[in-house]
Structures are given as C-alpha cells and as structure tokens.
Design an enzyme around this catalytic site. Structure first.
Site, PDB file in Angstrom:
ATOM      1  N   GLU A  55      -6.087  -5.466   1.356  1.00 36.65           N
ATOM      2  CA  GLU A  55      -6.132  -5.540   2.984  1.00 36.65           C
ATOM      3  C   GLU A  55      -7.458  -5.379   3.408  1.00 36.65           C
ATOM      4  OE1 GLU A  55      -2.547  -4.511   4.881  1.00 36.65           O
ATOM      5  OE2 GLU A  55      -2.351  -2.753   3.646  1.00 36.65           O
ATOM      6  N   GLU A  66       0.800  -1.380   0.006  1.00 42.13           N
ATOM      7  CA  GLU A  66      -0.160   0.062  -0.145  1.00 42.13           C
ATOM      8  C   GLU A  66       0.848   1.188   0.033  1.00 42.13           C
ATOM      9  OE1 GLU A  66      -3.060   0.254  -0.593  1.00 42.13           O
ATOM     10  OE2 GLU A  66      -3.656  -2.076  -0.103  1.00 42.13           O
TER      11      GLU A  66
HETATM   12  N1  LIG Z   1       0.766   5.434   1.894  1.00 37.77           N
HETATM   13  C1  LIG Z   1       1.031   5.636   3.212  1.00 37.77           C
HETATM   14  O1  LIG Z   1       0.226   5.422   3.888  1.00 37.77           O
HETATM   15  C2  LIG Z   1       2.208   6.300   3.500  1.00 37.77           C
HETATM   16  C3  LIG Z   1       3.113   6.900   2.535  1.00 37.77           C
HETATM   17  N2  LIG Z   1       4.329   7.774   3.001  1.00 37.77           N
HETATM   18  C4  LIG Z   1       5.046   8.341   1.952  1.00 37.77           C
HETATM   19  O2  LIG Z   1       6.307   8.055   2.284  1.00 37.77           O
HETATM   20  C5  LIG Z   1       6.991   9.208   2.296  1.00 37.77           C
HETATM   21  C6  LIG Z   1       8.343   9.149   3.411  1.00 37.77           C
HETATM   22  O3  LIG Z   1       8.058   8.315   4.543  1.00 37.77           O
HETATM   23  P1  LIG Z   1       8.720   7.323   5.249  1.00 37.77           P
HETATM   24  O4  LIG Z   1       8.287   7.007   6.525  1.00 37.77           O
HETATM   25  O5  LIG Z   1      10.229   7.775   4.966  1.00 37.77           O
HETATM   26  O6  LIG Z   1       8.356   6.139   4.316  1.00 37.77           O
HETATM   27  P2  LIG Z   1       9.065   4.902   4.104  1.00 37.77           P
HETATM   28  O7  LIG Z   1       8.673   4.128   2.967  1.00 37.77           O
HETATM   29  O8  LIG Z   1      10.650   5.065   3.947  1.00 37.77           O
HETATM   30  O9  LIG Z   1       8.899   4.054   5.478  1.00 37.77           O
HETATM   31  C7  LIG Z   1       7.829   3.023   5.589  1.00 37.77           C
HETATM   32  C8  LIG Z   1       8.218   1.922   6.199  1.00 37.77           C
HETATM   33  O10 LIG Z   1       9.170   1.091   5.194  1.00 37.77           O
HETATM   34  C9  LIG Z   1      10.512   1.083   6.158  1.00 37.77           C
HETATM   35  N3  LIG Z   1      11.686   1.178   5.265  1.00 37.77           N
HETATM   36  C10 LIG Z   1      12.374   2.206   4.880  1.00 37.77           C
HETATM   37  N4  LIG Z   1      13.365   1.686   4.063  1.00 37.77           N
HETATM   38  C11 LIG Z   1      13.195   0.307   3.753  1.00 37.77           C
HETATM   39  C12 LIG Z   1      13.947  -0.472   2.974  1.00 37.77           C
HETATM   40  N5  LIG Z   1      14.944  -0.037   2.268  1.00 37.77           N
HETATM   41  N6  LIG Z   1      13.588  -1.813   3.209  1.00 37.77           N
HETATM   42  C13 LIG Z   1      12.592  -2.183   3.865  1.00 37.77           C
HETATM   43  N7  LIG Z   1      11.616  -1.322   4.466  1.00 37.77           N
HETATM   44  C14 LIG Z   1      12.037  -0.135   4.661  1.00 37.77           C
HETATM   45  C15 LIG Z   1      10.609   2.205   7.136  1.00 37.77           C
HETATM   46  O11 LIG Z   1      11.335   2.090   8.282  1.00 37.77           O
HETATM   47  C16 LIG Z   1       9.162   2.318   7.679  1.00 37.77           C
HETATM   48  O12 LIG Z   1       9.022   1.366   8.613  1.00 37.77           O
HETATM   49  C17 LIG Z   1       6.066  10.255   2.889  1.00 37.77           C
HETATM   50  O13 LIG Z   1       6.431  11.589   2.635  1.00 37.77           O
HETATM   51  C18 LIG Z   1       4.899   9.908   2.032  1.00 37.77           C
HETATM   52  O14 LIG Z   1       4.801  10.416   0.773  1.00 37.77           O
HETATM   53  C19 LIG Z   1       4.804   7.446   4.187  1.00 37.77           C
HETATM   54  C20 LIG Z   1       3.816   6.781   5.271  1.00 37.77           C
HETATM   55  C21 LIG Z   1       2.786   6.179   4.977  1.00 37.77           C
END
Ligand SMILES: NC(=O)C1=CN([C@@H]2O[C@H](COP(=O)(O)OP(=O)(O)OC[C@H]3O[C@@H](n4cnc5c(N)ncnc54)[C@H](O)[C@@H]3O)[C@@H](O)[C@H]2O)C=CC1
Ligand SMILES: O=Cc1ccc(S(=O)(=O)O)cc1
Length: 482
Positions: A463, A247
C-alpha cells in the site's frame, strides 16, 4: 440523536437498523447512531459502483486530480474538528488524532498528484515493424474493509489510490468507529464526484464484509485487520479470482544493543510500545535487549512509564487514551495474566485504572504493562496483543538479538537502537520485516512511501506511495503494426 446513513449511489440511505457509536473514554457519551446495513445494501452499492465504472474509468486525469485535491483540502482545513471526533470515538489522544486526520488529507493530496503522474512504457517489439505499449488501467469495483485503529487514515490510504487510478469504491469501515469514515464519506460526496463512484456501507463485518468479499461484481478486496479474518478473505478471493491485498498483525521487535544511547532507546521504546495505547500494527511489543544494558534499560523504561498519564483522550495532558473496547481491554489484561502464568515477571502496570484527571467517568483505561524476564517461546512473545503491553527478552549479543527478532510468524516493522554503523547496516539488510527503523520507534511511517510487511503480516502488493498502483491498476500490453 442524529442518525448517520449509508451512502449508496450518491444518496444517504438508511440501514435496516442502527448502532450507537460510544466514546471509550466515557461510556455514557454516545456520539451518534450509525446505520447497520445488510447484504442487500452491499448489492445496491456494488450495482451503483458497477454502473458508474465505465465513465469514471475513462474520466480525465485533471478532473480526478481536482476532486482528490479538493477532498484533501477540506480534510486539512477541518483537522481539529475531525481530530476531536476521531479522539472521541477511537480513544487516541487529540494531538495523535489531529495528526491522523492531517495524514488523511495529505494522502488525498498525494494521490491527486499521482493522477497526473500515471505513466506507461513504449518499446520496440522483437519483431520488426511492430510497436509495443504498456499501460495501466483501473481494475473495476474495489471493496475496502478497514479496522478501528486508524479510523480515517486507513480508509484514506485505500480510497484515494482507488479513485485516483479510476476505480469505483464500496467501503465498509470498522463498526466500532464509523464516525470518521462517515465524515470522510460526506466530504467525498460533496466533492462533486459522480454518484456511484464512491459508496459507504456500514455494519457488521460478518455481514457487510462477507457480502463484499463474496460479491461476483467486486474485482478486488483491500483489507486491514486481524490475521484470522484476513486469511479467510484471502481464501475466498483466491477461490473467486479476486485481486486481494491484506495488512494484518505484527509482533514487532525493538532491539536495544549495549552501545545504544540509553535515553534515546528508552524514549523510542516508550513511544512505540505504549503511545496510541499500543493499538498500532507498527507498535513494538517485543523489546530484545543485550545483556550489559538490560538492567539500566529496564530501570529507565519503568521510570519513563511512571510519567505516562493515562486518561480521557480529549483531556489536556493525557499521553495515552483508553483501550478501544471492552473486548480489547479483556484481551490486553488476559495476555498479562498469560505471560505471568508462563513465568514472565510483571515489572509495572497491567491493570485497569481510572482516568488521570479524576473525572470519575467510566472508560477503558489501562496502565501500560512491562513484563520482564520473558523468553521467545512464551505466548506473549509470539501472539499479537494489540494493546499497551510490552515484554522484554534478554539476549547475549547482536547475533542472538537478530535471531530472536526474526523468530516470529510476523514481519511488519523491526527496530534497532545502536550507535554501531556495522550493526545498523546488518540489521537493515537481515531483519525479516517490510519496514526497518534505526534509532527510531517501529511506529511512525511516512505517507508517500510503501507500507507493508512480510510473512504473516501482509499479503499482496504494498500500500501507499507510488507502489499503490500495483494493486489498484492492471497492466495492458498493446502491439501495433506500424
Ligand atoms: N493490523 C491492524 O492494523 C489491525 C489489527 N487488528 C487485530 O485484530 C484484532 C481484532 O480486532 P477487530 O476489529 O475485531 O479485527 P477484525 O479483523 O475483526 O476487523 C477488521 C475489519 O474486518 C471486518 N470483518 C470482520 N469480520 C469479517 C468477515 N468475516 N469478513 C469480512 N470482513 C470482516 C470488521 O468489521 C472490520 O471492518 C485486534 O485485537 C488486533 O489484534 C485490529 C485492527 C487493526
Ligand atoms: O495503517 C495505518 C497506519 C499504520 C501505522 C501508522 S504509524 O506507524 O503510527 O505511523 C500510521 C498509519
């Protein structure tokens, strides 16, 4: 200060280091220290889950129901306390946070019921004298990777179906907001489920998340977060043959037609663009408004925005809490500048401010921004900002509105405000999104029905609701000679 450890094989296990969990409404407030694990912690958690799987996968449905129901009951009984923690670490307002905790409790209770509803099929074979049975079995050890914007609901809606259908879990919550996931892990740990069935490993995404994704004994990964990380996970899972569910982002359109109820259209747009600080994957960020209603809509939305109180997530009277982090605040503010540079006009908001209560505490507070006179090709209308920033696009008629709404790489949620049954029905059928809302905000979904999108927003099975079994089970077809 209390240190919160990882949960591995039923034991609270220290990480190699710890990391502070800071309140985005008050940067001087450190909520606690949380373990930062490494790849060896992932190895230990996966080994524990693998060892627990044979017994858990065939455990009785009554026992699984009772454990999930107990977890749901405790979450609901503690929703105020857990909601306060959630508001303190993530920055959504207390009422929003309590609502999210209640959602998590209801999800566990829903999937407690799903344990009892799992069914198969029995069919005759095309060959005489043979019977065919179709059953669902758990898939094994599942790795769950969750984001910061729903610190308890998203973990709940991945953990509950995983456990209900007999899988073992290793979860890596977002490192920005480990507190709610840790509290949930504590409740699950005390519910009486066997050691190793559920494991929590906190730490950096690139370390813990990557180790989970690469682990040969993990059968499936469910991820919510950014598009970039999600796509990398999908590639790695396809290479290693893991089941994967993603997602990711949205650039959700809210169409407002000339015949809309103006007050209703303004309220639902304000709610879905700016509440929860715009930090919902279902938030609207593109307001697509037809020509005749455009001036009145923009005027009325600005008046509504002027009443929004931004400040400490836990203070009485706050409508919108802080942005979650410095990095996210910088991203939000930079998109306002990018939009202006491309020719959009900033009608209101768009800068860092102080808390409305005048507390003097430093937090990541931002005045919600409305950009007008924007066009579909501008970056502000193509890229996800994930903050309290919305842009308005003026269109001639419904047909153009629908075309602009669908002109995006994403497809999570789409909304229309109209009093026309004809346009509402057409939009429900032709909006290229997984979820469509008529005269409702694009954000605001039920917990018992499928959640997910199309195009770049989602990948893999849906989901939530009974559709969750598609991801968390695998189908077996058995033939028996009578
Ligand atoms: N669709 C949604 O519900 C969400 C979208 N976002 C988007 O993502 C942007 C950045 O937010 P972040 O928290 O930095 O998102 P992110 O995608 O980096 O993090 C989401 C999860 O993935 C983990 N993660 C990070 N790098 C990873 C890797 N290489 N391999 C496996 N897991 C990894 C993080 O620790 C966290 O638990 C936001 O500005 C927004 O645009 C963020 C949160 C939720
Ligand atoms: O991902 C969890 C989630 C996403 C959206 C919403 S809502 O649209 O704000 O209801 C709730 C939970």
């Amino acid at each position: 200060m209390t240190t919160h450890n990882n949960l591995i094989n039923g034991s609270w296990t220290p990480g190699k280091t710890t990391s502070p969990n800071t309140n985005p409404s008050d940067l001087s407030d450190v909520i606690g220290q949380y373990a930062q694990g490494d790849a060896s912690d992932v190895d230990a958690a996966v080994a524990a889950a693998t060892a627990a799987f044979p017994a858990w996968s065939v455990s009785g449905i009554q026992a699984r129901h009772d454990a999930l129901d107990k977890i749901g009951n405790e979450i609901l009984a503690r929703k105020e306390e857990l909601g306060d923690l959630l508001a303190r670490e993530e920055g959504k307002t207390r009422p929003e946070a309590i609502g999210e905790v209640a959602r998590a409790g209801q999800i566990f209770k829903f999937f407690a019921g799903e344990c009892l509803r799992l069914a198969g099929e029995s069919l005759p074979s095309v060959r005489p004298g043979i019977g065919v049975e179709i059953t669902r079995e758990p898939i094994g050890v599942v790795g769950l990777i969750t984001p910061w914007n729903f610190p308890i609901a998203i973990p709940a809606w991945k953990i509950a179906p995983a456990l209900a259908f007999g899988n073992c879990v290793v979860i890596k919550p977002a490192d920005l907001v480990p507190g709610s996931a840790w509290a949930l892990a504590d409740i699950i740990h005390r519910s009486g489920i066997p050691a190793g069935v559920f494991n929590l490993v906190m730490g950096r995404g690139r370390i813990i998340g990557d180790a989970l994704v690469q682990h040969p004994d993990v059968a499936a990964i469910s991820f919510t977060g950014s598009v970039g990380v999600g796509r990398g996970i999908a590639e790695a899972c396809v290479k290693s043959g893991k089941k994967v569910q993603l997602e990711m982002g949205g650039k959700n359109p809210q169409v407002v037609l000339d015949d809309a109820d103006l007050a209703q259209a303004v309220e639902l747009s304000a709610q879905s663009c700016f509440y929860s600080t715009g930090q919902r994957c279902t938030a609207s960020s593109r307001l697509i408004v037809t020509d005749k209603i455009y001036p009145a809509f923009v005027q009325a939305l600005q008046e509504r925005m002027a009443k929004i109180k931004v400040g400490d997530a836990r203070a009485a009277g706050t409508d919108i809490g802080p942005v979650v982090s410095q990095a996210q605040l910088e991203q939000d503010l930079s998109y306002v500048e990018i939009a202006k540079a491309e020719g959009a006009v900033l009608a209101t908001g768009g800068s860092r401010i102080a808390c409305h209560t005048g507390s003097g505490k430093e937090g990541f507070f931002m005045q919600p921004a409305l950009l007008v006179d924007s066009t579909p090709q501008m970056r502000i209308n193509r890229e996800e900002v994930f903050g309290p920033v919305a842009s308005v696009i003026r269109v001639q008629d419904y047909e153009e509105a629908l075309a602009v709404a669908n002109d995006t790489a994403f497809g999570l949620s789409a909304g229309i405000a109209t009093t026309s049954l004809k346009y509402a029905s057409h939009f429900k059928r032709h909006a290229q999104a997984g979820m469509v809302m008529v005269n409702l905000p694009t954000a605001g979904v039920d917990y018992h029905v499928p959640f997910g999108g199309r195009k770049g927003s989602s990948y893999g099975p849906r989901e939530q609701g009974r559709y969750a079994q598609e991801f968390y089970t695998t189908v077996k077809t058995a033939y028996t000679l009578a």
